[in-house]
Write a protein that holds these residues in place. Structure first.
Motif, PDB file in Angstrom:
ATOM      1  N   PRO A   1       0.860  -1.190  -0.108  1.00 53.34           N
ATOM      2  CA  PRO A   1       0.081  -0.096  -0.006  1.00 53.34           C
ATOM      3  C   PRO A   1       0.984   1.217  -0.144  1.00 53.34           C
TER       4      PRO A   1
ATOM      5  N   HIS B   1      -1.183   3.544  -4.862  1.00 60.04           N
ATOM      6  CA  HIS B   1      -2.272   2.702  -4.590  1.00 60.04           C
ATOM      7  C   HIS B   1      -2.181   2.166  -3.228  1.00 60.04           C
TER       8      HIS B   1
ATOM      9  N   LEU C   1      -4.211   0.309  -1.509  1.00 61.17           N
ATOM     10  CA  LEU C   1      -4.339  -0.760  -1.004  1.00 61.17           C
ATOM     11  C   LEU C   1      -3.326  -1.699  -1.665  1.00 61.17           C
ATOM     12  N   GLY C   2      -2.405  -1.125  -2.498  1.00 63.74           N
ATOM     13  CA  GLY C   2      -1.338  -2.030  -3.031  1.00 63.74           C
ATOM     14  C   GLY C   2      -1.631  -2.462  -4.421  1.00 63.74           C
TER      15      GLY C   2
ATOM     16  N   TRP D   1      -1.421  -7.970   1.833  1.00 63.44           N
ATOM     17  CA  TRP D   1      -2.319  -7.109   1.518  1.00 63.44           C
ATOM     18  C   TRP D   1      -3.250  -7.833   0.142  1.00 63.44           C
TER      19      TRP D   1
ATOM     20  N   THR E   1      -7.098  -7.733   2.362  1.00 66.77           N
ATOM     21  CA  THR E   1      -7.933  -6.600   1.765  1.00 66.77           C
ATOM     22  C   THR E   1      -9.434  -6.961   1.373  1.00 66.77           C
TER      23      THR E   1
END
Lengths: 357, 282, 307
Positions: free
Chosen positions: C83, C87, C89-90, C275, C279
């Motif tokens: 993240p 980005h 949230l990656g 992640w 997520t």
């Protein structure tokens, strides 16, 4: 001698008990009839899923590029050329003998496969059940006894998360944190490959087998591996059990006999655990039995995450390969377990509640 | 001067509601010696609340206040929960209305009576058992040995109420609060239950508060009567004077009883006067 | 009827809703709804659930305009990015922005849940109301069928259906609906049983209304409120089942951004790039938690005995 004479000749106590047995026998017949109908329905449903839905069982076995000839041979071999009712009778007959056909995946009879993988799931579910019940009941009682306080709120939040979190996600997080991160628990899988062929399996439950064999090293390995998936499964069960316990307890705690017990000077502890709790025990058995059955559902997802060689993983593997015999065999078994557990809790209810005696 | 058995001064109970607190008891005061006091009133008048407030058995959300609430000089409102547990059952007993609900359905009669005894009196199980059997005889249960092993649902209403009396009176409390002890019973056994209750209370030299909606019963049974309405005491009078009551509410209550000597088409429903609720407020 | 005008200034609408005695049936109904609403929004947990759901629905609708990335667009140069500001949230193993995929995934999840509700709700309502009203053999057969369906945990039954129908979102919706209608039917039947003997039903029958009309016009509307609550309460379970199917590879198929499927494909990177799987799982939990909170609140509002 008529029934009336009989009643007069023996003590009144005896006649009451014989009447009770008569009633019990009638109830039993009624339950048996209703269970048989449900089982018949269960079979009809699985038959329907297997034969009438779009998936072609022949193509599932032979693959899409089978020759016309091979296709027709298979149709006859599977009995698919016969009328539907005849197929159903055959299916009924076979199923009642626990013959669910051959598994495409393993090439062995489905029943044999299920018997092989079932102990793994039974062990997992039982450990989970012990954890879930052992934590869920006290939490539920505590929440009810301290209604609307912070304790109640905390228990509510814990159980809400248990209801809402996807179990496979919790499993993955658990692996990342406790296995990869902290190293507290064992790797996925049921037993270390080193021990796999070392352990004599008598019960199929590795925790017990390793103890029976006096191999504490194996026990430690097996225990370290079962803790995490069992705890994850237990969380869902705990959420359900604690919530039901709370609502049963609230109902009992509002009864007059609770006021009476308090008026006698009984302590809070004795009122809650000595008076109210025994009155919910019978209801709780039903809940626990039901959540045991629901653990099978959780097991399907948990076993996939933890590479657990049990019933759930067998079912998922069969699903992905469209191995319908195995899928329907498993589905049927789950249904039967469900019905059996329901029946057992019903029997328990009749035996242990003095009001139904 | 010795303290009265029970002294209640300006006892108030309020429950939280949508608009602040709503009053269930609006300041009642009375004292009680070793006598039989009746509290009458229609449902909702606060008579049961009064009984439970004295034992501090109201739910935690209830707000209970009083200028004085004393048992033989001992302050009940200031007592700790621990002290209250000794008082409940040990010093003050409560007889509840319906034995079908007020006895624990899963415990035998014997176990429930013995529990009551053993909470307050130290001694062996055998002693407790002997006392329990004797107590069952005292409440005129014919076959105590057999009844001991019964579960509440196996008892008749009258028997259940005898068991309740035995259970509540076995630690010899000094004050007995009987909350509608006969209302749930068949008319035919009511008299017997009251006789048993009376006999026990007199034998133990205890004071009695009889809470009831039944005017004739209370005037027969008690020495003194409090008439309650809307959480207040309307009038206090000697039981035999009940028919000569002066307060309009009591007169209305009396008038609403069906007369025995002649048939009436319609019973009189008491008419309420809102000023009754304001005049008593100090 | 009533002399209260429909359109009113705000203050007097409030008064109209709060009037101690209702002067018309419409006012009485409106007041009942108003009081229920008041109870619902004073229940903080339920209100929070409602708000989160509304936000999620909004995000699912406008999501594509909020993000500069495309849902399928791969960019291997930025694969497995943690993240960051670019980005939030990656990115995943193909360099796709995870937040974007989660937003698109919300559409799929909410759509699946809505479809199941729209299929299973009416089926359950119709079967239950008819069985309860007609009684007799229809009732016996229908309730036996319900018993049979309820002999399976819902995921297992859905799995069996999917196995036969083949994987995919549409089939998953059908499978979940097939396993979701029975409890609703049982509930609707219980409600129908309570009204079938009532006088107004008898009156309508005497006027010559056909059973079909009676069930449609008089029995089903009575069953509707409790069915709606029940469906809301079941929504969390439906979402979990859908995600479970996706996770097992039997629901939505990659590269679909369905959350369960995302989780399954992120699983192999779990130990290095947490992640990817964390997520979508958190998103599933958020939605199902919101539905649980809202459902609990609704139940409290409609059944005051529960408090």
């Amino acid at each position: 001698m008529s029934a009336g004479d009989l009643a007069n000749s023996v003590s009144s106590n005896r006649s009451a008990s014989s009447m009770r047995w008569g009633r019990a026998a009638r109830e039993f017949l009624k339950t048996a009839a209703s269970v048989s109908v449900t089982i018949l329905g269960l079979l009809a449903l699985t038959f329907f899923i297997g034969r009438l839905l779009p998936l072609d069982p022949v193509l599932a076995i032979l693959g899409d590029d089978a020759s016309q000839e091979a296709y027709e041979r298979m149709v006859i071999k599977l009995g698919l050329d016969k009328p539907m009712w005849e197929q159903f009778i055959t299916y009924l007959w076979n199923s009642l003998h626990f013959d669910f056909g051959m598994s495409l995946t393993s090439g062995k009879p489905v029943t044999e496969d299920i018997l092989r993988v079932f102990p793994a799931t039974l062990e997992l579910a039982t450990v989970a059940m012990i954890l879930g019940t052992g934590l869920g009941i006290p939490l539920g009682v505590l929440a009810a006894a301290n209604r609307d306080t912070w304790i109640d709120q905390v228990v509510r939040v814990i159980s809400l998360i248990g209801y809402s979190a996807p179990i496979f996600w919790l499993g993955l997080l658990g692996l990342v944190v406790f296995y990869a991160g902290l190293g507290w628990v064992g790797a996925p899988g049921r037993i270390d490959i080193v021990y796999q062929y070392d352990l004599e399996t008598r019960t199929g439950l590795y925790l017990i087998d390793s103890l029976l064999a006096g191999r504490l090293d194996i026990f430690a390995d097996v225990f370290g591996r079962i803790v995490m998936p069992a705890a994850i499964l237990a969380y869902g069960a705990m959420a359900y059990i604690s919530r039901m316990t709370r609502s049963f307890m609230l109902e009992q705690l509002s009864q007059e006999y609770i006021i009476a017990a308090q008026a006698k000077g009984a302590s809070r502890l004795s009122v809650v655990w000595g008076h109210a709790f025994p009155n919910i025990a019978v209801q709780l058995v039903t809940v626990v039995a039901l959540s045991y059955a629901f653990l099978l559902e959780g097991a399907v997802l948990t076993e996939t995450v933890f590479a657990w060689p049990g019933f759930g993983r067998y079912l998922t593997t069969a699903l992905l390969r469209a191995d319908m015999n195995a899928v329907l065999g498993c589905t049927l078994i789950v249904g039967l377990i469900f019905i059996t557990l329901n029946l057992l809790s019903d029997v328990f209810y009749r035996i242990f509640d003095p009001r139904t005696r | 001067m010795t303290d009265p058995l029970l002294e209640v001064r300006n006892l108030r109970v309020a429950y939280p509601s949508a608009h602040g607190y709503s009053d269930a008891l609006r300041g009642i005061s009375f004292t009680l010696g070793r006598e039989k006091l009746g509290i009458v009133g229609e449902s909702g008048s606060g008579k049961s609340t009064a009984g439970r407030a004295i034992m501090r058995l109201l739910p935690p959300k209830a707000r209970v206040t009083a200028d004085a609430l004393r048992l033989s000089g001992f302050d009940l409102l200031g007592a700790s929960e621990r002290q209250m547990r000794d008082i409940r059952g040990g010093r003050i007993a409560m007889i509840l209305q319906d034995p079908r609900y007020a006895l624990n359905p899963l415990k035998t009669v014997g176990a429930q009576i013995m529990e009551s005894y053993r909470i307050h009196i130290k001694g062996s199980r055998a002693e407790a058992r002997d006392r329990m059997l004797a107590m069952l005889e005292d409440v005129r249960i014919r076959d105590p040995q057999r009844v001991t092993g019964l579960y509440p649902h196996e008892l008749s209403g009258g028997m259940g109420q005898r068991v309740m009396i035995a259970m509540m009176l076995i630690p010899s409390p000094k004050l007995v609060i009987a909350d509608e002890p006969t209302s749930a019973l068949d008319v035919t056994v009511r008299g017997q239950i009251l006789d048993v209750l009376n006999e026990r209370v007199e034998a133990q030299g205890a004071g009695l508060i009889l809470i009831s909606h039944d005017l004739p019963l209370v005037s027969d049974f008690c020495d003194r009567v409090l008439v309650m309405y809307g959480g207040q005491i309307m009038e206090e009078l000697a039981a035999h004077d009940l028919s000569q009551a002066s307060h309009p509410y009591t007169i209305a209550l009396n008038a609403s009883l069906p007369p025995l000597d002649h048939a009436v088409d319609e019973l009189i429903v008491p008419e309420y006067d809102p000023t009754w609720l304001t005049e008593a407020t100090e | 009827m009533t002399d209260t005008p429909v359109m009113q200034p705000r203050g007097s609408l409030r008064e109209w809703l709060r009037a101690p005695t209702a002067s018309s049936p419409r006012q009485a109904r409106a007041q009942a709804v108003w009081r229920g609403w008041q109870r619902l929004i004073t229940n903080r947990a339920a209100f929070a659930g409602l708000i989160v759901l509304l936000i999620l629905v909004t995000l699912a609708v406008v999501g594509p305009w909020l993000t500069p990335y495309s849902v399928m667009g791969q960019d291997l140069s930025v694969r497995l990015q943690p993240p960051s500001a670019q980005h939030l949230l990656g990115t995943d193993d193909l360099g796709r922005d995870i937040l974007t995929r989660i937003l698109y995934g919300a559409r799929i999840t909410l759509m699946m849940a809505a479809l199941v509700a729209v299929i299973a709700g009416p089926i359950g309502l119709a079967v239950g109301a008819t069985a309860g009203y007609l009684g007799g053999w229809f009732d016996i057969v229908a309730m036996r069928l319900v018993d049979v369906f309820l002999s399976f945990p819902s995921l297992i039954l859905a799995l069996a259906f999917v196995a036969a129908l083949g994987p995919g979102i549409e089939n998953a919706v059908i499978a979940i609906s097939l396993s979701a209608w029975p409890p609703i039917a049982r509930l609707a039947r219980a409600e129908a049983l309570t009204v079938r003997k009532s006088d107004y039903i008898a009156a309508a029958r005497l006027q010559g209304a056909s059973p079909m009309r009676l069930i449609m016009k008089h029995v089903m509307p009575i069953c509707l409120p409790s069915v709606v609550v029940r469906v809301t309460l079941n929504m969390a379970g439906i979402i979990l089942t859908a995600a479970g199917l996706g996770f097992l590879g039997l629901g939505a198929q990659p590269p679909s951004p369905e959350w369960g499927a995302m989780l399954a494909s992120g699983r192999q990177f779990m130990l290095t790039s947490w992640w990817l799987a964390a997520t979508p799982g958190a998103a599933i939990m958020l939605v199902s938690l919101s539905f649980n909170l809202l459902g609990d609140g609704l139940r409290d509002v409609l059944d005051p005995r529960n408090d």
